[in-house]
Design a protein around this motif. Sequence first.
Motif, PDB file in Angstrom:
ATOM      1  N   PRO A  74       0.835  -1.217   0.129  1.00 42.48           N
ATOM      2  CA  PRO A  74       0.070  -0.230   0.001  1.00 42.48           C
ATOM      3  C   PRO A  74       0.872   1.395  -0.105  1.00 42.48           C
ATOM      4  N   GLU A  75       2.126   1.191   0.766  1.00 37.25           N
ATOM      5  CA  GLU A  75       2.820   2.450   0.683  1.00 37.25           C
ATOM      6  C   GLU A  75       3.510   2.724  -0.410  1.00 37.25           C
ATOM      7  N   ASN A  76       3.722   1.598  -1.196  1.00 36.04           N
ATOM      8  CA  ASN A  76       4.540   1.701  -2.542  1.00 36.04           C
ATOM      9  C   ASN A  76       3.744   2.316  -3.651  1.00 36.04           C
ATOM     10  N   ILE A  77       2.510   1.784  -3.799  1.00 42.57           N
ATOM     11  CA  ILE A  77       1.632   2.013  -4.789  1.00 42.57           C
ATOM     12  C   ILE A  77       0.936   3.274  -4.669  1.00 42.57           C
ATOM     13  N   LYS A  78       1.393   4.386  -5.089  1.00 40.74           N
ATOM     14  CA  LYS A  78       0.713   5.705  -4.771  1.00 40.74           C
ATOM     15  C   LYS A  78      -0.547   5.560  -5.510  1.00 40.74           C
ATOM     16  N   GLY A  79      -1.775   6.168  -4.886  1.00 43.78           N
ATOM     17  CA  GLY A  79      -2.858   6.297  -5.749  1.00 43.78           C
ATOM     18  C   GLY A  79      -3.897   5.271  -5.183  1.00 43.78           C
ATOM     19  N   LEU A  80      -3.422   4.401  -4.330  1.00 47.94           N
ATOM     20  CA  LEU A  80      -4.535   3.359  -3.934  1.00 47.94           C
ATOM     21  C   LEU A  80      -5.302   3.953  -2.727  1.00 47.94           C
ATOM     22  N   ASN A  81      -6.451   3.471  -2.647  1.00 45.27           N
ATOM     23  CA  ASN A  81      -7.428   3.661  -1.404  1.00 45.27           C
ATOM     24  C   ASN A  81      -7.145   2.989  -0.397  1.00 45.27           C
ATOM     25  N   ILE A  82      -6.780   3.345   0.712  1.00 46.76           N
ATOM     26  CA  ILE A  82      -6.391   2.583   1.867  1.00 46.76           C
ATOM     27  C   ILE A  82      -7.263   2.868   3.171  1.00 46.76           C
ATOM     28  N   SER A  83      -7.713   1.755   3.809  1.00 43.74           N
ATOM     29  CA  SER A  83      -8.644   1.962   4.593  1.00 43.74           C
ATOM     30  C   SER A  83      -8.029   2.388   6.319  1.00 43.74           C
ATOM     31  N   ARG A  84      -8.712   2.687   7.267  1.00 41.80           N
ATOM     32  CA  ARG A  84      -8.177   2.938   8.192  1.00 41.80           C
ATOM     33  C   ARG A  84      -7.575   2.014   8.741  1.00 41.80           C
ATOM     34  N   LYS A  85      -7.824   0.860   8.620  1.00 41.77           N
ATOM     35  CA  LYS A  85      -7.309  -0.428   9.029  1.00 41.77           C
ATOM     36  C   LYS A  85      -6.189  -1.020   8.235  1.00 41.77           C
ATOM     37  N   GLY A  86      -5.645  -0.181   7.196  1.00 44.73           N
ATOM     38  CA  GLY A  86      -4.603  -0.433   6.374  1.00 44.73           C
ATOM     39  C   GLY A  86      -4.840  -1.454   5.126  1.00 44.73           C
ATOM     40  N   THR A  87      -6.254  -1.641   5.323  1.00 50.71           N
ATOM     41  CA  THR A  87      -6.597  -2.607   3.789  1.00 50.71           C
ATOM     42  C   THR A  87      -6.728  -1.636   2.515  1.00 50.71           C
ATOM     43  N   ILE A  88      -6.660  -2.452   1.292  1.00 53.48           N
ATOM     44  CA  ILE A  88      -6.751  -1.827   0.096  1.00 53.48           C
ATOM     45  C   ILE A  88      -8.157  -1.850  -0.262  1.00 53.48           C
ATOM     46  N   ILE A  89      -8.670  -0.652  -0.598  1.00 51.85           N
ATOM     47  CA  ILE A  89     -10.318  -0.758  -0.914  1.00 51.85           C
ATOM     48  C   ILE A  89     -10.569  -0.883  -2.251  1.00 51.85           C
ATOM     49  N   VAL A  90     -11.309  -1.808  -2.495  1.00 54.31           N
ATOM     50  CA  VAL A  90     -11.649  -2.294  -3.828  1.00 54.31           C
ATOM     51  C   VAL A  90     -13.254  -2.304  -4.247  1.00 54.31           C
ATOM     52  N   ASN A  91     -13.492  -2.173  -5.448  1.00 61.74           N
ATOM     53  CA  ASN A  91     -14.935  -2.510  -5.996  1.00 61.74           C
ATOM     54  C   ASN A  91     -15.189  -3.874  -5.674  1.00 61.74           C
ATOM     55  N   GLU A  92     -16.033  -4.138  -4.825  1.00 59.22           N
ATOM     56  CA  GLU A  92     -16.349  -5.552  -4.554  1.00 59.22           C
ATOM     57  C   GLU A  92     -16.792  -6.371  -5.627  1.00 59.22           C
ATOM     58  N   ASP A  93     -17.563  -5.949  -6.573  1.00 58.35           N
ATOM     59  CA  ASP A  93     -17.987  -6.833  -7.589  1.00 58.35           C
ATOM     60  C   ASP A  93     -16.729  -7.018  -8.422  1.00 58.35           C
ATOM     61  N   THR A  94     -15.695  -6.150  -8.970  1.00 58.64           N
ATOM     62  CA  THR A  94     -14.728  -6.536  -9.789  1.00 58.64           C
ATOM     63  C   THR A  94     -13.464  -6.715  -9.144  1.00 58.64           C
ATOM     64  N   MET A  95     -12.947  -6.013  -7.918  1.00 55.09           N
ATOM     65  CA  MET A  95     -11.814  -6.342  -7.107  1.00 55.09           C
ATOM     66  C   MET A  95     -10.990  -5.567  -7.661  1.00 55.09           C
ATOM     67  N   SER A  96     -11.301  -4.248  -8.455  1.00 52.85           N
ATOM     68  CA  SER A  96     -10.442  -3.401  -9.034  1.00 52.85           C
ATOM     69  C   SER A  96     -10.079  -2.341  -7.915  1.00 52.85           C
ATOM     70  N   SER A  97      -8.892  -1.614  -7.909  1.00 47.76           N
ATOM     71  CA  SER A  97      -8.725  -0.703  -6.913  1.00 47.76           C
ATOM     72  C   SER A  97      -9.008   0.677  -7.730  1.00 47.76           C
ATOM     73  N   ALA A  98      -8.328   1.693  -6.922  1.00 48.33           N
ATOM     74  CA  ALA A  98      -8.604   3.009  -7.404  1.00 48.33           C
ATOM     75  C   ALA A  98      -7.499   3.543  -8.466  1.00 48.33           C
ATOM     76  N   ILE A  99      -6.754   2.379  -9.035  1.00 53.56           N
ATOM     77  CA  ILE A  99      -5.887   2.688 -10.107  1.00 53.56           C
ATOM     78  C   ILE A  99      -6.087   1.661 -11.049  1.00 53.56           C
ATOM     79  N   PRO A 100      -6.678   2.037 -12.314  1.00 56.15           N
ATOM     80  CA  PRO A 100      -7.070   1.401 -13.406  1.00 56.15           C
ATOM     81  C   PRO A 100      -5.947   0.283 -13.687  1.00 56.15           C
ATOM     82  N   GLY A 101      -6.275  -1.207 -13.800  1.00 49.05           N
ATOM     83  CA  GLY A 101      -5.249  -2.017 -14.089  1.00 49.05           C
ATOM     84  C   GLY A 101      -4.733  -2.661 -12.883  1.00 49.05           C
ATOM     85  N   VAL A 102      -4.982  -2.216 -11.786  1.00 49.68           N
ATOM     86  CA  VAL A 102      -4.433  -2.812 -10.575  1.00 49.68           C
ATOM     87  C   VAL A 102      -5.616  -3.401  -9.617  1.00 49.68           C
ATOM     88  N   TYR A 103      -5.787  -4.527  -9.249  1.00 53.93           N
ATOM     89  CA  TYR A 103      -6.561  -5.447  -8.552  1.00 53.93           C
ATOM     90  C   TYR A 103      -6.081  -5.757  -7.370  1.00 53.93           C
TER      91      TYR A 103
END
Lengths: 489, 272
Positions: free
Chosen positions: A428-457
Amino acid sequence: MTKEEILKAERDETWREQLRKGKKAKERTDLQRVKMHEQDAEVRSHNNKEVNLGLTLEEAMTEAQRCLDCPNPGCISGCPVEINIPKFIKNIERGEILEAAKTLKETSALPAVCGRVCPQEKQCEQQCVYTMKLGKESVAIGYLERFAADYERESGQMSVPAVAPANGIKIAVIGSGPAGLSFAGDMAKKGYDVTVFEALHQIGGVLKYGIPEFRLPNHIVDVEIENLKSMGVQFLTNCIIGKTISYDDLKEEGFQGIFVGSGAGLPRFMDIPGENLIGVMSSNEYLTRVNLMDAANPASDTPVLIGKNVAIIGGGNTAMDSVRTARRLGAERAMIVYRRSEDEMPARIEEVKHAKEEGVEFMTLHNPIEYIGDEKGHVRQMKLQKMALGEPDASGRRSPVEIPGAIETIDVDEVIVSIGVSPNPLVPENIKGLNISRKGTIIVNEDTMSSAIPGVYAGGDIVRGGATVILAMGDGRKAAASMDEYLHQ
Amino acid sequence: MNKIIRKEYFSENVVALEVEAPLIARSRKPGNFIILRVGELGERIPLTIASADKEKGTITLVIQKIGRSSSKLCELNEGDYITDMVGPLGKPTHIEKVGTVICAGGGVGVAPMLPIAEAYKKAGNRVITVLAARSKDLVILEDKMRSFSDEVVVMTDDGSYGKKGLITNGVEEIINREKVDLVVTIGPAVMMKFVSLLTKKYNVPTVASLNTIMVDGTGMCGACRITVGGKTRFVCVDGPEFDAHEVNFDEMLMRLGAYKEEEQLEKNKPTH
Ligand SMILES: Cc1cc2nc3c(=O)[nH]c(=O)nc-3n(C[C@H](O)[C@H](O)[C@H](O)COP(=O)(O)OP(=O)(O)OC[C@H]3O[C@@H](n4cnc5c(N)ncnc54)[C@H](O)[C@@H]3O)c2cc1C
Ligand SMILES: Cc1cc2nc3c(=O)[nH]c(=O)nc-3n(C[C@H](O)[C@H](O)[C@H](O)COP(=O)(O)OP(=O)(O)OC[C@H]3O[C@@H](n4cnc5c(N)ncnc54)[C@H](O)[C@@H]3O)c2cc1C
Ligand code: SF4
Ligand code: FES
């Protein structure tokens, strides 16, 4: 066709109908649930071999008869990845075991693993009509899953899935746990050029360094890894994304899709006095030393402390694995110390049962508040606060409250802290632009598992926090399907 | 698998190995370390990256024989392979021009001090190295350190070489003699503890590079944890360098002894 229509059409096939008619429901429900063959409890608490020995073909076919092939099967909705459970079970009933294995693989990438480690009693088996309506023990879905997967593997006729012609598109997978492995498998099938990067020197994530041999033998995981290799998946061990190679390097190298399956590997501690004494360690350290580094083997260079009075703090699968490992390494007294009651324990019921049979003591409604060491700094005692159950908390479990003044001191020479894990911040620290939750998890779209960065799941524990193998696997498969769609737009 | 392309003995018990590791060579910074393993049943041990050559794709390690794993590594020769190596790990040293820097190292700390002294020198600092050992034959890497230092002071417990006295005597003399802006100390925990107590007295900022026991080196196990400023920190990801005045050295000292008995047994096993 909708999912429901497909299920119905399959259920309406002649062979299924004939099987259903072949036996009356009463005859089926009168059968007793099969018992798993197990190593004797006393014998197995001194060896590292798998505890469960599996079912015979005959036992499996008989157990399969218990399944009523329900028109609206609850079991499927209880399964996080919706395996077509009656279809695979009916295949076992008619003796088509390889077909049963194939059915499992339509949905699950790792049936031999899931058959061993899924909390079935909280998923498919909990929703089985036997449990829900008949007040009887559910169909042994987990045992049957394990049986079909093992049968296929041992038959030597394990099908290596067909791989589509190479499309030359490079895909990177960060982490080789169940999420990464199942993602890699699906993408390889679709013809992608897949490389899995793993920080440790072994492939498999928690399946290798965490879950012990006596519950999930390494060779079962290795077969799956070999399969992936034969499908063209490449593995690069000793490579930490964010340290050895950065996210930008991956982009530069031409990786067009990236899947993050880096897990939740950070151990939590309780921050109580004496927690840094020698002999107090995280379950990650303990299990890594024993499983990954083979520390109990005299030929291994890695040491591990062997305790006589070992307390494990926590009530999850990790705690059970640690306490049973301690027994196997020679602990005279191996204790689970858990602040709630047994009903609230998150561990699989089978692990709790096995631990008890192996002589593990359960000190529930106890919480450590301090560790006391000797002059050399080795832990020698622990102070426990006794608890009582109060009102249900946010998780729906009754929360433990302290009983004022009820404090007890017991002797221990090793303490394994097993109170949960958090995501490793490296990725999470190395990939700039990800949405990170308070708990430190990566936030994704639950239907597609895609992150805030296109092409990164992302999927598995890095998204969910400490969860389960089946969910990690399901995430990996879902991400593969949607990344494939994205790359073909 | 990483190939050893050069081996050099700095002294009987100190070996430099130049190893092929192109990805690590490219991304490492001074102060970073790697973790390696020799043989399929080998232990994972941390070692500082002494230097790196991006063009050649190699890194150099300086290893001091201490116990079983370091000895096994020192027995490898040019052309041999290191089973596993991962890195670069840890936070890089925070290098800047501060003025005069004392690098105080002894025992296990001298090898990892090399790249740090080099980096401070290159940043334009005046570097004074204080090396400590029990006696003359245990003084290591003096020439190497000299090449990155404006001055090298050697202290021996028995006075058989350099000046007689402890590392703290050497450091105190310099602090009394001239203005010192930073002290960097690496070595046995007791040594660092006393250096730290001394510099605290004189109010000289001090950095200690902690060499705790490690397993994975990525924050996964907590074997390396230590109390700094009253909080538990993981040396492999939060360090290895910390403000020495905040480190609980007594705890570190104790934790380093965790596997003493086991290590003694391991050491006596044949390495082949
Ligand atoms: C002891 C133990 C017992 C368990 N028992 C059960 C059980 O019985 N049933 C069940 O369903 N679940 C169980 N679980 C939980 C389950 O194992 C996890 O939910 C699951 O493994 C998560 O899978 P994952 O692929 O997300 O991550 P992991 O399995 O954690 O794999 C992540 C991998 O990524 C690697 N990695 C991390 N960061 C990087 C990086 N920057 N670069 C490269 N690689 C990186 C890690 O080294 C690791 O190998 C257990 C967990 C533990 C620890
Ligand atoms: C971040 C980091 C960087 C390091 N860099 C280097 C380096 O560049 N070169 C190098 O030679 N070593 C370095 N070390 C130390 C090196 O990792 C250890 O010497 C090595 O692990 C010892 O393994 P062994 O099996 O040979 O000895 P062991 O059998 O593990 O130890 C033998 C004896 O030495 C003691 N001991 C072990 N390690 C230490 C230590 N770190 N400090 C004090 N006493 C110790 C033990 O308590 C034991 O009594 C570094 C350590 C860390 C954490
Ligand atoms: S709910 Fe139970 S009985 Fe019904 S189909 Fe599923 S496993 Fe068979
Ligand atoms: S070495 Fe495992 S957390 Fe630091």
